[in-house]
Design an enzyme around this catalytic site. Structure first.
Site, PDB file in Angstrom:
ATOM      1  N   ASP A   1       0.742  -1.216  -0.133  1.00  0.00           N
ATOM      2  CA  ASP A   1      -0.203  -0.052  -0.070  1.00  0.00           C
ATOM      3  C   ASP A   1       0.824   1.163   0.073  1.00  0.00           C
ATOM      4  OD1 ASP A   1      -2.833   1.053   0.562  1.00  0.00           O
ATOM      5  OD2 ASP A   1      -1.352   2.267   1.779  1.00  0.00           O
TER       6      ASP A   1
ATOM      7  N   HIS B   1      -7.593   9.571  -2.043  1.00  0.00           N
ATOM      8  CA  HIS B   1      -6.968   9.399  -0.704  1.00  0.00           C
ATOM      9  C   HIS B   1      -7.853  10.042   0.503  1.00  0.00           C
ATOM     10  CE1 HIS B   1      -2.603   9.220   0.948  1.00  0.00           C
ATOM     11  NE2 HIS B   1      -3.599   9.075   1.895  1.00  0.00           N
TER      12      HIS B   1
ATOM     13  N   TYR C   1       3.372   9.693  -0.445  1.00  0.00           N
ATOM     14  CA  TYR C   1       4.179   9.084   0.147  1.00  0.00           C
ATOM     15  C   TYR C   1       5.630   9.074  -0.381  1.00  0.00           C
ATOM     16  CZ  TYR C   1       0.470   6.495   2.359  1.00  0.00           C
ATOM     17  OH  TYR C   1      -0.667   6.026   3.167  1.00  0.00           O
TER      18      TYR C   1
ATOM     19  N   LYS D   1      -2.747   5.903  -4.574  1.00  0.00           N
ATOM     20  CA  LYS D   1      -3.621   6.904  -4.150  1.00  0.00           C
ATOM     21  C   LYS D   1      -3.499   8.333  -4.897  1.00  0.00           C
ATOM     22  CE  LYS D   1      -3.782   4.611   0.458  1.00  0.00           C
ATOM     23  NZ  LYS D   1      -2.303   4.572   0.835  1.00  0.00           N
TER      24      LYS D   1
HETATM   25  P1  NAD Z   1       0.675   1.397  11.834  1.00  0.00           P
HETATM   26  O1  NAD Z   1      -0.508   1.296  12.863  1.00  0.00           O
HETATM   27  O2  NAD Z   1       0.854   0.097  10.837  1.00  0.00           O
HETATM   28  O3  NAD Z   1       2.007   1.353  12.691  1.00  0.00           O
HETATM   29  C1  NAD Z   1       3.258   1.434  12.139  1.00  0.00           C
HETATM   30  C2  NAD Z   1       4.303   1.585  13.384  1.00  0.00           C
HETATM   31  O4  NAD Z   1       4.030   0.433  14.315  1.00  0.00           O
HETATM   32  C3  NAD Z   1       5.862   1.298  13.020  1.00  0.00           C
HETATM   33  O5  NAD Z   1       6.078   2.445  12.347  1.00  0.00           O
HETATM   34  C4  NAD Z   1       6.605   0.645  14.060  1.00  0.00           C
HETATM   35  O6  NAD Z   1       6.915   1.786  15.046  1.00  0.00           O
HETATM   36  C5  NAD Z   1       5.270   0.042  14.703  1.00  0.00           C
HETATM   37  N1  NAD Z   1       5.350  -1.382  14.690  1.00  0.00           N
HETATM   38  C6  NAD Z   1       4.969  -2.143  13.413  1.00  0.00           C
HETATM   39  N2  NAD Z   1       4.896  -3.291  13.545  1.00  0.00           N
HETATM   40  C7  NAD Z   1       5.350  -3.724  15.036  1.00  0.00           C
HETATM   41  C8  NAD Z   1       5.540  -4.879  15.886  1.00  0.00           C
HETATM   42  N3  NAD Z   1       5.556  -5.935  15.332  1.00  0.00           N
HETATM   43  N4  NAD Z   1       5.936  -4.637  17.109  1.00  0.00           N
HETATM   44  C9  NAD Z   1       5.997  -3.154  17.582  1.00  0.00           C
HETATM   45  N5  NAD Z   1       6.038  -2.109  16.993  1.00  0.00           N
HETATM   46  C10 NAD Z   1       5.519  -2.329  15.449  1.00  0.00           C
HETATM   47  O7  NAD Z   1       0.617   2.642  11.131  1.00  0.00           O
HETATM   48  P2  NAD Z   1       0.774   3.457   9.748  1.00  0.00           P
HETATM   49  O8  NAD Z   1       2.018   3.417   9.118  1.00  0.00           O
HETATM   50  O9  NAD Z   1       0.381   4.802   9.697  1.00  0.00           O
HETATM   51  O10 NAD Z   1      -0.482   2.732   8.896  1.00  0.00           O
HETATM   52  C11 NAD Z   1       0.088   1.658   8.230  1.00  0.00           C
HETATM   53  C12 NAD Z   1      -0.281   2.009   6.637  1.00  0.00           C
HETATM   54  O11 NAD Z   1      -1.560   2.518   6.386  1.00  0.00           O
HETATM   55  C13 NAD Z   1       0.576   3.051   6.266  1.00  0.00           C
HETATM   56  O12 NAD Z   1       1.964   2.497   5.956  1.00  0.00           O
HETATM   57  C14 NAD Z   1       0.102   3.609   4.881  1.00  0.00           C
HETATM   58  O13 NAD Z   1       0.247   2.641   3.990  1.00  0.00           O
HETATM   59  C15 NAD Z   1      -1.435   3.313   5.394  1.00  0.00           C
HETATM   60  N6  NAD Z   1      -1.982   4.650   5.678  1.00  0.00           N
HETATM   61  C16 NAD Z   1      -3.089   5.235   5.044  1.00  0.00           C
HETATM   62  C17 NAD Z   1      -3.704   6.422   5.324  1.00  0.00           C
HETATM   63  C18 NAD Z   1      -4.835   6.917   4.627  1.00  0.00           C
HETATM   64  O14 NAD Z   1      -5.139   8.380   4.625  1.00  0.00           O
HETATM   65  N7  NAD Z   1      -5.148   6.438   3.816  1.00  0.00           N
HETATM   66  C19 NAD Z   1      -3.030   7.124   6.577  1.00  0.00           C
HETATM   67  C20 NAD Z   1      -2.079   6.575   7.380  1.00  0.00           C
HETATM   68  C21 NAD Z   1      -1.664   5.237   6.956  1.00  0.00           C
END
Ligand code: NAD
Length: 275
Positions: A48, A111, A53, A78
């Site tokens: 994704d 998005h 990004y 997106k």
């Molecule tokens: P997430 O909830 O996936 O958290 C990611 C963070 O959690 C990592 O940076 C790390 O610090 C921690 N983490 C990951 N795996 C772990 C583990 N096994 N143990 C401990 N800590 C861990 O947050 P995110 O990146 O905000 O969301 C995931 C994805 O969603 C993004 O990368 C993006 O692709 C998407 N996203 C989309 C939107 C949108 O507006 N459409 C907004 C935000 C994110």
């Protein structure tokens, strides 16, 4: 949902893996290529990204050099808010494909629901879909109200709505509405950007199953029928986050986790997002 190969089937029959890798904030170039290759080796088949990004080039490079046939992978990107404002969604889509050096994407999303602009953007996505350049189209951060506006003003219903979703933010009304309309819900920030690891109830459930808090929350997504895209750039965590197909949460523990819902967000609220 017993294996990493299991997938949701979208309303148009396209298969979308239940688990994908989110790549927000992973730098473009060699870092993201390495991370994605590692994830693919671990069994991930879905990535994704978004034009916002600024790592689409690396995503495309990773896809094109991973050794798997293109159709074995599911790539989402997106269209960003500025492109909606300037009514240049069709051009923005071609630019994304150019950066990725791909002929098509599996899923193209609006998005954010930029007020006054998202209906026109959606019509552009319908055109992209009709031309076969995106296997599926959808939206992100759309509320029930936004979805109703789309429904009243367009031909197609989105196949996916990607929204913030985790135990502190379940949005039951939106979830039920999407289920009723056959719109696949997809969770962004499923791990609450890392904060889920520190929630005592999640830690307790994790201990009970001999799993990590991240695995508990991601399994909870799957059992809710929600596609999930945790982000990590760390090889061990990428594997950990995918090891969620070998256990099942009981109904009782699902209810315990559901009980954490307090409407708390880690990201912006689409109702008052400053576009
Ligand atoms: P997430 O909830 O996936 O958290 C990611 C963070 O959690 C990592 O940076 C790390 O610090 C921690 N983490 C990951 N795996 C772990 C583990 N096994 N143990 C401990 N800590 C861990 O947050 P995110 O990146 O905000 O969301 C995931 C994805 O969603 C993004 O990368 C993006 O692709 C998407 N996203 C989309 C939107 C949108 O507006 N459409 C907004 C935000 C994110």
């Amino acid at each position: 949902m017993r294996s990493l190969k299991d997938h949701a089937t979208l309303s148009n029959g396209v298969n979308m893996p239940w688990l994908g890798l989110g790549v927000y904030l992973i730098p473009d170039g060699p870092p993201i290529v390495d991370v994605i290759h590692h994830a693919i080796d671990a069994g991930y088949r879905s990535i994704d990204t978004a034009s916002f990004y600024q790592n689409e080039a690396g995503v495309g490079q990773a896809v094109n050099t991973c050794g798997l046939a293109r159709e074995e992978l599911f790539v989402t990107t997106k269209v960003w808010n500025d492109d909606l404002r300037q009514a240049r969604t069709l051009d923005a889509f071609e630019e994304s494909l150019d950066r990725m050096q791909l002929d098509y994407v599996d899923l193209y999303l609006v998005h954010w629901p930029v007020p006054g602009k998202f209906v026109a953007a959606w019509k552009a996505l319908e055109e992209i879909y009709e031309r076969g350049r995106a296997k599926a189209i959808g939206v992100s951060n759309f509320t029930v109200q936004h979805l109703e506006v789309l429904q009243q003003n367009s031909e197609m219903i989105p196949m996916v709505n990607q929204v913030e979703f985790h135990p502190y933010l379940i949005q039951p009304r939106l979830k039920a509405f999407c289920a009723q309309k056959n719109i696949q819900l997809e969770a962004w920030s499923p791990l609450m950007q890392g904060r889920a690891m520190n929630v005592p109830t999640i830690q307790q459930v994790a201990e009970k199953y001999g799993k990590t808090p991240a695995q508990i929350v991601l399994r909870w997504d799957l059992q809710h029928g929600v596609v999930t895209i945790p982000k990590s750039a760390q090889p061990a965590r990428i594997i950990e986050n995918a090891t969620i197909f070998d256990f099942e949460l009981s109904e009782e523990d699902m209810v315990v986790l559901d009980g954490l819902d307090c409407g708390q967000r880690v990201g912006p609220d689409p109702e008052d997002f400053v576009f």
